[in-house]
Design a protein around this motif. Sequence first.
Motif, short mmCIF file in Angstrom:
data_model
loop_
_atom_site.label_atom_id
_atom_site.label_comp_id
_atom_site.label_asym_id
_atom_site.label_seq_id
_atom_site.Cartn_x
_atom_site.Cartn_y
_atom_site.Cartn_z
N GLN A 86 0.84 -1.20 0.00
CA GLN A 86 0.00 0.00 0.00
C GLN A 86 0.88 1.25 0.00
O GLN A 86 0.50 2.28 -0.51
CB GLN A 86 -0.90 -0.04 1.24
CG GLN A 86 -2.02 0.94 1.23
CD GLN A 86 -3.06 0.62 2.30
OE1 GLN A 86 -2.94 -0.37 3.02
NE2 GLN A 86 -4.08 1.43 2.40
N ASP A 138 -1.52 -4.02 -3.48
CA ASP A 138 -2.38 -3.51 -2.41
C ASP A 138 -2.65 -2.03 -2.70
O ASP A 138 -1.77 -1.19 -2.56
CB ASP A 138 -1.67 -3.70 -1.06
CG ASP A 138 -2.63 -3.55 0.12
OD1 ASP A 138 -3.85 -3.42 -0.11
OD2 ASP A 138 -2.14 -3.58 1.26
N GLU A 139 -3.87 -1.74 -3.11
CA GLU A 139 -4.31 -0.38 -3.44
C GLU A 139 -3.34 0.30 -4.41
O GLU A 139 -2.72 1.31 -4.06
CB GLU A 139 -4.49 0.44 -2.18
CG GLU A 139 -5.48 -0.21 -1.25
CD GLU A 139 -6.19 0.77 -0.34
OE1 GLU A 139 -6.16 1.98 -0.60
OE2 GLU A 139 -6.82 0.31 0.62
MG LIG Z 1 -4.94 -1.81 3.43
#
Ligand SMILES: [Mg+2]
Length: 271
Positions: free
Chosen positions: A90, A164-165
């Motif tokens: 992320q 992740d994102e």
């Molecule tokens: Mg997260």
Amino acid sequence: MTTDQALHPAIRVQGIEKSFKDLHVLRGVDFDVMPGSIFALLGSNGAGKTTLVKILSTLLKPDAGTATVNGHDTGTEPARVRESISLTGQFTAVDDVLTGRENLVLVARLRHLPRPDAVAGALLERFDLAEAAHRRAGTYSGGMRRRLDIAMSLIGNPRVLFLDEPTTGLDPQARNEVWRTIRQLAGQGTTVLLTTQYLDEAEQLADRIAILHQGIIIQNGTLAELKQLLPAATVEYVEKQPSLEDVFLALVGSGPDDRPSGAPAPGKDHR
Ligand SMILES: [Mg+2]
Ligand SMILES: Nc1ncnc2c1ncn2[C@@H]1O[C@H](COP(=O)(O)OP(=O)(O)OP(=O)(O)O)[C@@H](O)[C@H]1O
């Protein structure tokens, strides 16, 4: 990819549970991801997306359940799993002080690849970063950093990529660039599991979408399947209140003798 690999899920998650003290984040998560597909895990803040990605990439151990990645059990064969995956977290792994090229060369060296310079050069071309290769990554735009981050995660040709994102905080143009990259990777056979809070991201990219809510997968399907869960949109009658401009134009017309049809002529009885 062999036929055998194509028939088996690249990722299989069965009954995964994880708590942090009293907080039961994952309460029995199950899903499969087929090879070469893009799977989007949707969930709001704190739903447990990152926790699940960490379990699948062997950074965290589940309390219960099993997960296999490329046929290897994350619990009993973590080293084999790590060899065949890559994780773009992320928060980006890019080192701001190094140039784009130096970041890539560093990862190639860490992975003990022969000819790290050549590996870096090919990735810089592929991700449209060749011109910026000698600039410090700290000067890159958000989209360039993300592209560099994804390029770094591809060193060593992982068969499964966890993102992740991948586009949080990017502007629409940079998001499009990252989406294009992800589509290309899947087109070349890489399996992609991405987490996102953006519904349009899942809609644009994913072959399958799973919704993680209160510790379990509450829905898992293609976009078309998920859309069928709701009734088709109905056309509603909305009464439009005339604006002052509408009233004015109806009364006076737009010019002499230019009365719009339906508008009463001033002063005439129109019963
Ligand atoms: Mg997260
Ligand atoms: N190491 C930890 N110790 C204690 N609690 C944790 C830990 N890691 C995560 N949590 C908690 O678990 C829950 C799920 O966190 P997680 O980061 O997996 O959510 P997420 O779906 O990725 O959220 P976001 O969209 O904000 O990234 C949160 O309530 C978080 O505070």
